[in-house]
Design a protein around this motif. Sequence first.
Motif, PDB file in Angstrom:
ATOM      1  N   TYR A  22      40.323  33.186  33.680  1.00 27.68           N
ATOM      2  CA  TYR A  22      40.880  34.535  33.460  1.00 27.68           C
ATOM      3  C   TYR A  22      39.922  35.433  32.690  1.00 27.68           C
ATOM      4  O   TYR A  22      40.019  36.664  32.789  1.00 27.68           O
ATOM      5  N   SER A  23      38.984  34.845  31.974  1.00 22.11           N
ATOM      6  CA  SER A  23      37.972  35.653  31.289  1.00 22.11           C
ATOM      7  C   SER A  23      37.094  36.346  32.350  1.00 22.11           C
ATOM      8  O   SER A  23      36.793  37.542  32.241  1.00 22.11           O
ATOM      9  N   VAL A  24      36.738  35.617  33.400  1.00 24.72           N
ATOM     10  CA  VAL A  24      35.954  36.206  34.503  1.00 24.72           C
ATOM     11  C   VAL A  24      36.786  37.278  35.219  1.00 24.72           C
ATOM     12  O   VAL A  24      36.301  38.379  35.511  1.00 24.72           O
ATOM     13  N   GLU A  25      38.060  36.960  35.453  1.00 22.60           N
ATOM     14  CA  GLU A  25      38.911  37.933  36.159  1.00 22.60           C
ATOM     15  C   GLU A  25      39.096  39.216  35.346  1.00 22.60           C
ATOM     16  O   GLU A  25      39.187  40.306  35.906  1.00 22.60           O
ATOM     17  N   ARG A  26      39.126  39.065  34.028  1.00 24.34           N
ATOM     18  CA  ARG A  26      39.256  40.262  33.174  1.00 24.34           C
ATOM     19  C   ARG A  26      38.039  41.163  33.298  1.00 24.34           C
ATOM     20  O   ARG A  26      38.149  42.395  33.366  1.00 24.34           O
ATOM     21  N   ASN A  28      36.018  41.294  35.870  1.00 24.83           N
ATOM     22  CA  ASN A  28      36.057  41.903  37.211  1.00 24.83           C
ATOM     23  C   ASN A  28      37.000  43.112  37.219  1.00 24.83           C
ATOM     24  O   ASN A  28      36.704  44.142  37.824  1.00 24.83           O
ATOM     25  N   PHE A  29      38.140  42.967  36.537  1.00 24.42           N
ATOM     26  CA  PHE A  29      39.139  44.040  36.505  1.00 24.42           C
ATOM     27  C   PHE A  29      38.605  45.257  35.748  1.00 24.42           C
ATOM     28  O   PHE A  29      38.856  46.396  36.135  1.00 24.42           O
ATOM     29  N   LYS A  30      37.846  44.972  34.672  1.00 15.56           N
ATOM     30  CA  LYS A  30      37.271  46.083  33.897  1.00 15.56           C
ATOM     31  C   LYS A  30      36.304  46.877  34.767  1.00 15.56           C
ATOM     32  O   LYS A  30      36.263  48.109  34.716  1.00 15.56           O
ATOM     33  N   GLU A  31      35.527  46.137  35.593  1.00 18.22           N
ATOM     34  CA  GLU A  31      34.541  46.791  36.453  1.00 18.22           C
ATOM     35  C   GLU A  31      35.194  47.480  37.638  1.00 18.22           C
ATOM     36  O   GLU A  31      34.726  48.503  38.121  1.00 18.22           O
ATOM     37  N   ASN A  32      36.308  46.885  38.121  1.00 19.54           N
ATOM     38  CA  ASN A  32      36.990  47.448  39.282  1.00 19.54           C
ATOM     39  C   ASN A  32      38.512  47.329  39.096  1.00 19.54           C
ATOM     40  O   ASN A  32      39.097  46.281  39.356  1.00 19.54           O
ATOM     41  N   PRO A  33      39.155  48.378  38.648  1.00 17.29           N
ATOM     42  CA  PRO A  33      40.595  48.329  38.358  1.00 17.29           C
ATOM     43  C   PRO A  33      41.472  47.992  39.573  1.00 17.29           C
ATOM     44  O   PRO A  33      42.661  47.689  39.416  1.00 17.29           O
ATOM     45  N   GLU A  34      40.874  48.021  40.777  1.00 21.00           N
ATOM     46  CA  GLU A  34      41.641  47.598  41.974  1.00 21.00           C
ATOM     47  C   GLU A  34      41.733  46.078  42.052  1.00 21.00           C
ATOM     48  O   GLU A  34      42.596  45.534  42.737  1.00 21.00           O
ATOM     49  N   THR A  73      52.015  32.379  33.775  1.00 16.48           N
ATOM     50  CA  THR A  73      52.041  33.613  34.583  1.00 16.48           C
ATOM     51  C   THR A  73      50.688  34.019  35.161  1.00 16.48           C
ATOM     52  O   THR A  73      50.625  34.785  36.118  1.00 16.48           O
ATOM     53  N   GLY A  74      49.599  33.530  34.571  1.00 15.34           N
ATOM     54  CA  GLY A  74      48.263  33.881  35.111  1.00 15.34           C
ATOM     55  C   GLY A  74      47.976  35.355  35.000  1.00 15.34           C
ATOM     56  O   GLY A  74      47.932  35.911  33.907  1.00 15.34           O
ATOM     57  N   ASN A  75      47.834  36.023  36.145  1.00 15.16           N
ATOM     58  CA  ASN A  75      47.579  37.473  36.124  1.00 15.16           C
ATOM     59  C   ASN A  75      48.878  38.289  36.155  1.00 15.16           C
ATOM     60  O   ASN A  75      48.824  39.512  36.252  1.00 15.16           O
ATOM     61  N   GLN A 102      45.952  38.384  27.923  1.00 10.56           N
ATOM     62  CA  GLN A 102      45.260  39.661  27.721  1.00 10.56           C
ATOM     63  C   GLN A 102      45.032  40.366  29.061  1.00 10.56           C
ATOM     64  O   GLN A 102      45.227  41.580  29.189  1.00 10.56           O
ATOM     65  N   PHE A 103      44.650  39.576  30.061  1.00  8.79           N
ATOM     66  CA  PHE A 103      44.380  40.119  31.400  1.00  8.79           C
ATOM     67  C   PHE A 103      45.650  40.744  31.989  1.00  8.79           C
ATOM     68  O   PHE A 103      45.653  41.910  32.424  1.00  8.79           O
ATOM     69  N   ALA A 104      46.749  39.994  31.961  1.00  7.47           N
ATOM     70  CA  ALA A 104      48.011  40.495  32.518  1.00  7.47           C
ATOM     71  C   ALA A 104      48.489  41.724  31.732  1.00  7.47           C
ATOM     72  O   ALA A 104      48.998  42.692  32.326  1.00  7.47           O
ATOM     73  N   THR A 105      48.287  41.705  30.405  1.00 12.46           N
ATOM     74  CA  THR A 105      48.683  42.853  29.578  1.00 12.46           C
ATOM     75  C   THR A 105      47.844  44.079  29.933  1.00 12.46           C
ATOM     76  O   THR A 105      48.378  45.204  30.022  1.00 12.46           O
TER      77      THR A 105
END
Length: 226
Positions: A22-26, A28-34, A73-75, A102-105
């Motif tokens: 989830y650290s990697v996914e966070r 990725n989300f910061k770079e691309n909110p989609e 819950t994951g993401n 943190q990612f889901a929040t």
Amino acid sequence: MEDTTRLNESKLGTKKYWDDFYSVERVNFKENPEDTGECWFEDNGAEEGMVNFIVENLNEFNNKESSVIDLGTGNGHLLFELYENDFEANMLGVDYSAESVQFATDIAKAKEYPVKFTQADIFDSNWTPGEFDIVADKGTLDAIALSGLTVGENNQSVVEVYHSVIEKILKKNGTFLITSCNFTEEELIRIITKGQLAVSETIEYPVFEFGGVKGSTICSVAFVKK
Ligand SMILES: C[S@@+](CC[C@H](N)C(=O)[O-])C[C@H]1O[C@@H](n2cnc3c(N)ncnc32)[C@H](O)[C@@H]1O
């Protein structure tokens, strides 16, 4: 008889694996909110199946006084989907990975969705989040079963005590809905119905056939607390 509910340990059963994931996914989300991350069992239609089941069959809980908790819950995608399908109950996602929470929040904040997330190990006896009308699990028991961990003085496996975690946090007549890819429907029923939970329904998915043997890659089962 061989206990088929005991799975071999794997890195997918470690907290470190999920923190790194989830650290990697966070990032990725910061770079691309989609990019809101991987949706577990999406290809099998399981998330859609679970959301449809809740929206159509558990409509009595579709109000602001009712509550849903998503274990591991994951993401948070399952809860976001419920919200997008106009399900109005209070929604809480719990995960032992701080990175997941943190990612889901972050996603909830960006989308302005009223879904809450909290960090906890669901096997921690000090974890008392209250009682919910609906408890959901999408792939979490699968990950838990790969941990090989035990709890309590009797060193019971986490799979063995999983039903008591659900019983602790589910209201009477509430529904527990679980999707698994590691356990068959029969195994899930054996694991969950050791105490106060009884099977109510199963969600049907396309069945594959191989070498004359029929099977489904995933299964979802709903249980009611008696
Ligand atoms: C296979 S992933 C599924 C994530 C999410 N439910 C989904 O469908 O995308 C398993 C999740 O369970 C979480 N998890 C595993 N053991 C847990 C425990 N003991 N307490 C809380 N969360 C746990 C992991 O951190 C991970 O997010």
